[in-house]
Design an enzyme around this catalytic site. Structure first.
Site, PDB file in Angstrom:
ATOM      1  N   ASP A 193       0.875  -1.153   0.000  1.00  0.00           N
ATOM      2  CA  ASP A 193       0.000   0.000   0.000  1.00  0.00           C
ATOM      3  C   ASP A 193       0.933   1.229   0.000  1.00  0.00           C
ATOM      4  O   ASP A 193       2.112   1.101   0.362  1.00  0.00           O
ATOM      5  CB  ASP A 193      -0.841  -0.049   1.285  1.00  0.00           C
ATOM      6  CG  ASP A 193      -1.600   1.221   1.532  1.00  0.00           C
ATOM      7  OD1 ASP A 193      -2.251   1.715   0.595  1.00  0.00           O
ATOM      8  OD2 ASP A 193      -1.535   1.734   2.663  1.00  0.00           O
ATOM      9  N   ASP A 228       0.001   5.119   0.891  1.00  0.00           N
ATOM     10  CA  ASP A 228      -0.184   6.072   1.999  1.00  0.00           C
ATOM     11  C   ASP A 228      -0.295   5.328   3.329  1.00  0.00           C
ATOM     12  O   ASP A 228      -1.136   4.445   3.497  1.00  0.00           O
ATOM     13  CB  ASP A 228      -1.463   6.887   1.759  1.00  0.00           C
ATOM     14  CG  ASP A 228      -1.377   7.699   0.473  1.00  0.00           C
ATOM     15  OD1 ASP A 228      -0.600   8.663   0.438  1.00  0.00           O
ATOM     16  OD2 ASP A 228      -2.075   7.349  -0.495  1.00  0.00           O
TER      17      ASP A 228
END
Ligand SMILES: O=P(O)(O)OC[C@H]1O[C@@H](O)[C@H](O)[C@@H](O)[C@@H]1O
Length: 245
Positions: A36, A38
């Site tokens: 991922d 952020d």
């Protein structure tokens, strides 16, 4: 299943118990890792929160911190759809998304430099040495993904940097992870995902992948209970992923 790594139950100054769990043997030495962006590569969730708060203020919607946290890890259009539906507003979801990007893209572009999460570069170097293919799968819009990866100086590590905006439904749907697995040429069950948000963890599990929750800087508001394991330190994760015992 949730496994807490090296959790220390303490009363001031005294360790009562130390619970060290391992990654199941069959999930170590993963064939591919999908990160991922952020909240995992970089502590950028506070920036998204700031941009979105500015937008809420501009259009006069009151969104509590708790409600706001429930949108973490999902794409901007999905957030606006839910805000609009909940309040039966007449705002246009697409227009609100466009305006949020118009606010966010210059904001991210103007940031001087971004620092990767502590210990992350070491993990990436290690994985690169082991020839483990890596990709980024994010709910941020495609332009923001590229801006952030460049500012972090991490581009060379990833074969693919994918925004859910360009591949189908946003997290919590599994689309972006399944697409990443396809591009990497690895079956979903052989991919390992590192996520921080509840929506992202749900997406990874729906994709049939082993999910490591990163309990880093801005994840306190997130329920990571659906993840297979929770780790708050990338060096520790490196050791656990490649443990021989
Ligand atoms: O999937 P990632 O990289 O965690 O991206 C999540 C972010 O994506 C953004 O587009 C949202 O507006 C943020 O609020 C959200 O948290």
């Amino acid at each position: 299943m949730i496994v807490q790594i090296d959790s220390l139950l303490t009363i001031p100054g005294i360790v009562i118990a130390k619970d060290t769990m391992q990654i199941p043997v069959e999930k170590r030495f993963p064939k591919a890792i999908i990160f991922d962006m952020d909240g995992v590569l970089v502590d950028s969730e506070p920036y998204h929160i700031e941009v979105e708060k500015r937008m809420f203020q501009k259009v006069g919607v009151d969104v509590s911190d708790e409600e706001h946290a429930s949108y973490m890890g999902t794409a901007t259009d999905v957030m606006w759809r839910q805000i609009i539906e909940k309040r039966q507003l007449s705002h246009d979801e697409e227009e609100m998304t466009r305006l949020t990007n118009q606010e966010g893209i210059p904001f991210f572009s103007a940031l001087e430099k971004l620092e990767p999460m502590p210990g992350l570069r070491k993990l990436l170097d290690f994985l690169e040495n082991k020839k483990v293919p890596m990709a980024v799968a994010s709910s941020s819009n495609p332009e923001t993904v590229q801006i952030i990866i460049d500012k972090l100086g991490l581009r060379k590590y990833f074969r693919h940097t994918i925004s859910s905006g360009s591949v189908g439904k946003s997290k919590p749907a599994p689309d972006v992870f399944l697409h990443a697995a396809k591009l990497l040429g690895v079956e979903p069950e052989n991919c390992l995902v590192i996520e921080d948000s509840k929506n992202g963890i749900k997406a990874a599990k729906s994709a049939g992948m082993f999910c490591v929750a990163y309990g880093g800087a801005s994840s306190e508001s997130q329920d990571q209970g659906e993840a297979d394991i929770v780790v708050d330190d990338f060096e520790k994760l490196t050791r656990l992923l490649f443990a021989e015992d």
